[in-house]
Design a protein around this motif. Structure first.
Motif, PDB file in Angstrom:
ATOM      1  N   LEU A 303      27.396 -53.371 -14.703  1.00 38.13           N
ATOM      2  CA  LEU A 303      26.848 -52.041 -14.473  1.00 38.13           C
ATOM      3  C   LEU A 303      27.847 -50.953 -14.864  1.00 38.13           C
ATOM      4  CD1 LEU A 303      24.915 -52.666 -11.142  1.00 38.13           C
ATOM      5  CD2 LEU A 303      24.058 -52.696 -13.497  1.00 38.13           C
ATOM      6  N   GLY A 304      29.151 -51.278 -14.823  1.00 35.77           N
ATOM      7  CA  GLY A 304      30.155 -50.340 -15.321  1.00 35.77           C
ATOM      8  C   GLY A 304      30.071 -50.178 -16.825  1.00 35.77           C
ATOM      9  N   LEU A 305      29.861 -51.284 -17.531  1.00 39.22           N
ATOM     10  CA  LEU A 305      29.662 -51.201 -18.984  1.00 39.22           C
ATOM     11  C   LEU A 305      28.418 -50.368 -19.297  1.00 39.22           C
ATOM     12  CD1 LEU A 305      30.474 -54.886 -20.016  1.00 39.22           C
ATOM     13  CD2 LEU A 305      31.686 -52.848 -20.803  1.00 39.22           C
ATOM     14  N   GLU A 306      27.381 -50.586 -18.514  1.00 33.99           N
ATOM     15  CA  GLU A 306      26.149 -49.824 -18.730  1.00 33.99           C
ATOM     16  C   GLU A 306      26.391 -48.337 -18.492  1.00 33.99           C
ATOM     17  OE1 GLU A 306      21.525 -49.726 -17.104  1.00 33.99           O
ATOM     18  OE2 GLU A 306      22.876 -51.367 -16.523  1.00 33.99           O
ATOM     19  N   GLN A 307      27.056 -47.994 -17.411  1.00 31.14           N
ATOM     20  CA  GLN A 307      27.329 -46.587 -17.089  1.00 31.14           C
ATOM     21  C   GLN A 307      28.228 -45.914 -18.113  1.00 31.14           C
ATOM     22  OE1 GLN A 307      28.773 -45.502 -13.245  1.00 31.14           O
ATOM     23  NE2 GLN A 307      27.113 -46.489 -12.113  1.00 31.14           N
ATOM     24  N   SER A 308      29.121 -46.670 -18.721  1.00 30.82           N
ATOM     25  CA  SER A 308      30.070 -46.083 -19.683  1.00 30.82           C
ATOM     26  C   SER A 308      29.377 -45.521 -20.914  1.00 30.82           C
ATOM     27  CB  SER A 308      31.096 -47.121 -20.113  1.00 30.82           C
ATOM     28  OG  SER A 308      30.545 -48.054 -21.038  1.00 30.82           O
ATOM     29  N   GLU A 309      28.184 -46.061 -21.219  1.00 31.65           N
ATOM     30  CA  GLU A 309      27.397 -45.675 -22.392  1.00 31.65           C
ATOM     31  C   GLU A 309      28.102 -46.019 -23.701  1.00 31.65           C
ATOM     32  OE1 GLU A 309      26.415 -41.548 -21.908  1.00 31.65           O
ATOM     33  OE2 GLU A 309      24.929 -41.968 -20.339  1.00 31.65           O
ATOM     34  N   LEU A 310      29.081 -46.919 -23.633  1.00 30.52           N
ATOM     35  CA  LEU A 310      29.813 -47.345 -24.832  1.00 30.52           C
ATOM     36  C   LEU A 310      29.200 -48.621 -25.392  1.00 30.52           C
ATOM     37  CD1 LEU A 310      33.422 -46.864 -23.437  1.00 30.52           C
ATOM     38  CD2 LEU A 310      32.366 -45.483 -25.234  1.00 30.52           C
ATOM     39  N   PRO A 311      29.191 -48.780 -26.716  1.00 28.84           N
ATOM     40  CA  PRO A 311      28.823 -50.075 -27.282  1.00 28.84           C
ATOM     41  C   PRO A 311      29.832 -51.137 -26.834  1.00 28.84           C
ATOM     42  CG  PRO A 311      28.848 -48.364 -28.969  1.00 28.84           C
ATOM     43  CD  PRO A 311      29.492 -47.787 -27.753  1.00 28.84           C
ATOM     44  N   PHE A 312      29.369 -52.376 -26.635  1.00 30.96           N
ATOM     45  CA  PHE A 312      30.286 -53.423 -26.172  1.00 30.96           C
ATOM     46  C   PHE A 312      29.872 -54.786 -26.717  1.00 30.96           C
ATOM     47  CE2 PHE A 312      26.911 -53.179 -22.998  1.00 30.96           C
ATOM     48  CZ  PHE A 312      26.571 -54.510 -22.798  1.00 30.96           C
ATOM     49  N   PHE A 313      30.866 -55.658 -26.850  1.00 23.38           N
ATOM     50  CA  PHE A 313      30.635 -57.077 -27.136  1.00 23.38           C
ATOM     51  C   PHE A 313      31.356 -57.844 -26.043  1.00 23.38           C
ATOM     52  CE2 PHE A 313      31.204 -61.272 -28.701  1.00 23.38           C
ATOM     53  CZ  PHE A 313      30.090 -61.535 -29.483  1.00 23.38           C
ATOM     54  N   TRP A 314      30.600 -58.610 -25.259  1.00 22.63           N
ATOM     55  CA  TRP A 314      31.146 -59.273 -24.076  1.00 22.63           C
ATOM     56  C   TRP A 314      31.092 -60.788 -24.269  1.00 22.63           C
ATOM     57  CZ3 TRP A 314      28.935 -58.095 -18.499  1.00 22.63           C
ATOM     58  CH2 TRP A 314      29.753 -58.711 -17.536  1.00 22.63           C
ATOM     59  N   LEU A 406      45.092 -50.057 -15.682  1.00 27.48           N
ATOM     60  CA  LEU A 406      44.502 -50.946 -14.689  1.00 27.48           C
ATOM     61  C   LEU A 406      43.278 -50.288 -14.057  1.00 27.48           C
ATOM     62  CD1 LEU A 406      47.459 -52.050 -15.004  1.00 27.48           C
ATOM     63  CD2 LEU A 406      47.300 -52.739 -12.596  1.00 27.48           C
ATOM     64  N   ILE A 407      42.187 -51.030 -13.990  1.00 21.56           N
ATOM     65  CA  ILE A 407      41.005 -50.544 -13.294  1.00 21.56           C
ATOM     66  C   ILE A 407      41.329 -50.445 -11.803  1.00 21.56           C
ATOM     67  CG2 ILE A 407      38.644 -51.151 -12.602  1.00 21.56           C
ATOM     68  CD1 ILE A 407      38.245 -52.308 -15.387  1.00 21.56           C
ATOM     69  N   PRO A 408      41.113 -49.288 -11.175  1.00 21.70           N
ATOM     70  CA  PRO A 408      41.442 -49.132  -9.748  1.00 21.70           C
ATOM     71  C   PRO A 408      40.683 -50.138  -8.882  1.00 21.70           C
ATOM     72  CG  PRO A 408      41.006 -46.999 -10.767  1.00 21.70           C
ATOM     73  CD  PRO A 408      40.611 -48.040 -11.773  1.00 21.70           C
ATOM     74  N   ARG A 409      41.414 -50.719  -7.904  1.00 17.51           N
ATOM     75  CA  ARG A 409      40.819 -51.735  -7.026  1.00 17.51           C
ATOM     76  C   ARG A 409      41.327 -51.551  -5.603  1.00 17.51           C
ATOM     77  NH1 ARG A 409      41.247 -57.280 -10.597  1.00 17.51           N
ATOM     78  NH2 ARG A 409      39.879 -58.096  -8.971  1.00 17.51           N
ATOM     79  N   ASN A 410      40.586 -52.081  -4.672  1.00 15.54           N
ATOM     80  CA  ASN A 410      41.038 -52.134  -3.291  1.00 15.54           C
ATOM     81  C   ASN A 410      42.224 -53.100  -3.216  1.00 15.54           C
ATOM     82  OD1 ASN A 410      41.152 -53.435  -0.533  1.00 15.54           O
ATOM     83  ND2 ASN A 410      39.616 -51.872  -0.126  1.00 15.54           N
ATOM     84  N   ARG A 418      31.596 -50.162 -10.139  1.00 16.88           N
ATOM     85  CA  ARG A 418      31.097 -49.935 -11.495  1.00 16.88           C
ATOM     86  C   ARG A 418      31.575 -48.575 -12.020  1.00 16.88           C
ATOM     87  NH1 ARG A 418      25.180 -50.388  -8.968  1.00 16.88           N
ATOM     88  NH2 ARG A 418      26.444 -51.937  -7.868  1.00 16.88           N
ATOM     89  N   GLU A 419      31.678 -47.589 -11.108  1.00 13.83           N
ATOM     90  CA  GLU A 419      32.161 -46.270 -11.517  1.00 13.83           C
ATOM     91  C   GLU A 419      33.603 -46.354 -12.015  1.00 13.83           C
ATOM     92  OE1 GLU A 419      28.745 -45.830  -8.874  1.00 13.83           O
ATOM     93  OE2 GLU A 419      30.676 -46.862  -8.604  1.00 13.83           O
ATOM     94  N   ALA A 420      34.439 -47.183 -11.344  1.00 16.73           N
ATOM     95  CA  ALA A 420      35.837 -47.342 -11.762  1.00 16.73           C
ATOM     96  C   ALA A 420      35.919 -48.009 -13.134  1.00 16.73           C
ATOM     97  CB  ALA A 420      36.608 -48.157 -10.732  1.00 16.73           C
ATOM     98  N   VAL A 421      35.029 -48.974 -13.367  1.00 15.46           N
ATOM     99  CA  VAL A 421      34.999 -49.642 -14.674  1.00 15.46           C
ATOM    100  C   VAL A 421      34.623 -48.646 -15.764  1.00 15.46           C
ATOM    101  CG1 VAL A 421      33.850 -51.404 -16.079  1.00 15.46           C
ATOM    102  CG2 VAL A 421      34.475 -51.909 -13.700  1.00 15.46           C
ATOM    103  N   ALA A 422      33.551 -47.912 -15.563  1.00 13.89           N
ATOM    104  CA  ALA A 422      33.077 -46.950 -16.565  1.00 13.89           C
ATOM    105  C   ALA A 422      34.122 -45.873 -16.825  1.00 13.89           C
ATOM    106  CB  ALA A 422      31.762 -46.324 -16.104  1.00 13.89           C
ATOM    107  N   ARG A 423      34.698 -45.355 -15.751  1.00 17.76           N
ATOM    108  CA  ARG A 423      35.679 -44.280 -15.893  1.00 17.76           C
ATOM    109  C   ARG A 423      36.923 -44.750 -16.647  1.00 17.76           C
ATOM    110  NH1 ARG A 423      35.312 -42.922 -11.046  1.00 17.76           N
ATOM    111  NH2 ARG A 423      37.053 -44.126 -10.216  1.00 17.76           N
ATOM    112  N   SER A 424      37.392 -45.956 -16.346  1.00 13.89           N
ATOM    113  CA  SER A 424      38.589 -46.491 -17.007  1.00 13.89           C
ATOM    114  C   SER A 424      38.334 -46.737 -18.488  1.00 13.89           C
ATOM    115  CB  SER A 424      39.026 -47.785 -16.320  1.00 13.89           C
ATOM    116  OG  SER A 424      39.360 -47.566 -14.973  1.00 13.89           O
TER     117      SER A 424
END
Length: 479
Positions: A303-314, A406-410, A418-424
């Motif tokens: 969902l972070g990849l989706e929110q980022s609106e960036l093309p991706f290959f996973w 680094l993606i922020p984590r607890n 997902r917001e942290a993934v998209a933002r990073s």
């Protein structure tokens, strides 16, 4: 023959080196890269592993096949180890200790091979802690070839003087590091590996003990590192262990330049999709041959990849071997909603070829060092999400050197949003105000992708191995 002529003859004589890596592709691949570099100099290398692993290694260039021999030693059966599981990628994480048990039982097979082959050197991994006395008895020089960075080796320092007993002790720089450093695990990272690495696992031996035995007995410590990247850590390493420390470079793989594998249908399909994307627009996502997200992590990444609106290959690993019963699934409707913008590949994907494609703009990675090397030799900026083993130390080191975000984590449980993934992702590969990571990746290509510099490191290693042989011959003549 006078002494000068004898020395010249010894210098010209070709070495026979045995390489014996741990049964993980993150270890076997850099060992193989070193084998190829040594073989290019006309020396003979025997690469020892189990049959299925050797069959899965990349093919050798034809000009090197006369110099590299693959030695297959069957993996003994042990209880709880699934059939045909010969590498960590074949197993869920809780089964890896049984692979270490089986690896220990390779002792008889490799002892017989070393006795018959009588090589000049055996360079081994940290798991082969029992090999040092065997090589010594056979009169074979022994080197610990570490695929871990110098900073990681210094952090653990298994010299008998380490009194850290609790996970919290590993979340700060150790007291023996004499310079300012933030290289350490986060709490959730060390808790995940604490039993296996420090306290001991089902194999009966902790990784710390393996490191200690290897370092105590080896004649030389060869490290996958370079003075351009971590000079202070290499100096400290030599002080801590009182052993010759030889950096062997980053061992970057040779970039693909066409060939038979370019006709591979999988690659042609992937390349066809990448060719349709704009240059420098696609995020590549992969977490190595071992790391597998749990369901919660998978959902937030997707969902972070989706929110980022960036093309991706996973390149997504859904299972670790056939006995992995933890089923994970992409969020409902994710692939449909991202269709055309993103691709999820759940089979094998040629990582180096993908990273080298001009459409790739960044790499969301687990911080495995082989992946780090592959990315930075190609100027791909890093967004980091750790899962296991030494990845936490690698990520910490990369953050300190400002080479990865680094993606922020607890800090307690490792959770992320997902917001942290998209933002990073957007921070590293899109936003103009933070071009820093892209510029840093370009700068690092000179360190990670310089073939001339890499060759110099291998030349130095070979010289050290020859020098030791010369001293051995001299001592033998004196006796």
């Amino acid at each position: 023959m006078d002494s000068q002529a004898l020395r010249s003859k010894q210098d010209d004589a070709k070495l026979h080196i045995v390489l014996f890596p741990w049964l993980a592709f993150g270890h076997m691949i850099p060992y193989l890269e070193l084998a190829k570099l040594v073989a290019q100099r006309g020396h003979h290398v025997s690469f020892v592993s189990t049959p299925r692993n050797i069959d899965r290694l990349p093919k050798l260039p034809p000009n090197l096949t006369p110099f590299i021999s693959f030695v297959k030693i069957p993996l003994p059966h042990v209880p709880n180890l699934p059939e045909n599981a010969e590498a960590t990628t074949d197993l869920p994480e809780n089964k890896v200790p049984f692979l270490k048990q089986a690896y220990n039982l390779l002792e008889e097979g490799i002892t017989g091979f070393l006795d018959a082959a009588a090589p000049d050197w055996v360079l081994h991994d940290f798991t082969a802690y029992w090999l040092v006395p065997i090589a010594t008895k056979l009169g074979i020089a022994c080197g610990f070839l570490s695929i871990f960075t110098a900073s990681a080796l210094c952090f653990f320092n298994p010299s008998g003087q380490d009194h850290r007993t609790e996970p919290e002790d590993f979340t700060v720089a150790p007291k023996w590091v004499p310079f300012p450093s933030r290289v350490a695990f986060r709490y959730f990272e060390v808790v995940k590996i604490f039993n296996n690495a420090i306290a001991g696992d089902a194999s009966g031996t902790s990784d710390m003990h393996r490191f200690e035995a290897c370092l105590r007995g080896c004649d030389l410590l060869a490290v996958r590192s370079c003075t351009e990247l971590e000079p202070e850590w290499l100096r400290l390493l030599e002080q801590l262990y009182q052993k010759p420390v030889v950096p062997v470079g980053q061992l970057p793989p040779i970039l693909p330049h066409g060939g038979d594998d370019d006709e591979d249908e999988t690659w042609l399909e992937i390349k066809g999709w990448l060719d349709k994307q704009a240059g420098g627009s696609v995020v590549y996502v992969a977490f190595g041959s071992e790391a597998k997200p749990n369901q919660t992590e998978l959902t937030e990444i997707a969902l972070g990849l989706e929110q980022s609106e960036l093309p991706f290959f996973w390149a997504l690993k859904l299972k670790r071997g056939p006995c992995d019963i933890e089923v994970i699934q992409l969020p409902e409707g994710f692939e449909e909603r991202t269709k055309g913008r993103g691709v999820v590949c759940t089979s094998w994907a040629p990582q180096l070829k993908i990273l080298s494609h001009p459409s790739i703009c960044g790499f969301l990675s687990h911080s495995g060092w082989t992946s780090v090397v592959e990315a930075l030799q190609l100027e791909r900026p890093l967004i980091l999400l750790t899962f296991l083993a030494d990845q936490g130390l690698n990520a910490s080191f990369l953050r300190e050197k400002k080479m990865g975000c680094l993606i922020p984590r607890n800090e307690e449980d490792g959770s992320f949003t997902r917001e942290a993934v998209a933002r990073s992702l957007r921070l590293v590969v899109v936003e103009e105000g933070d071009k820093f990571y892209r510029d840093k990746a370009k700068e690092m290509r000179a360190v990670f992708g310089d073939r001339d510099r890499q060759n110099q490191y291998v030349d130095t290693l070979v010289s050290c191995l020859k020098e030791h042989r010369r001293h051995v011959h001299k001592a033998a003549r004196a006796n």
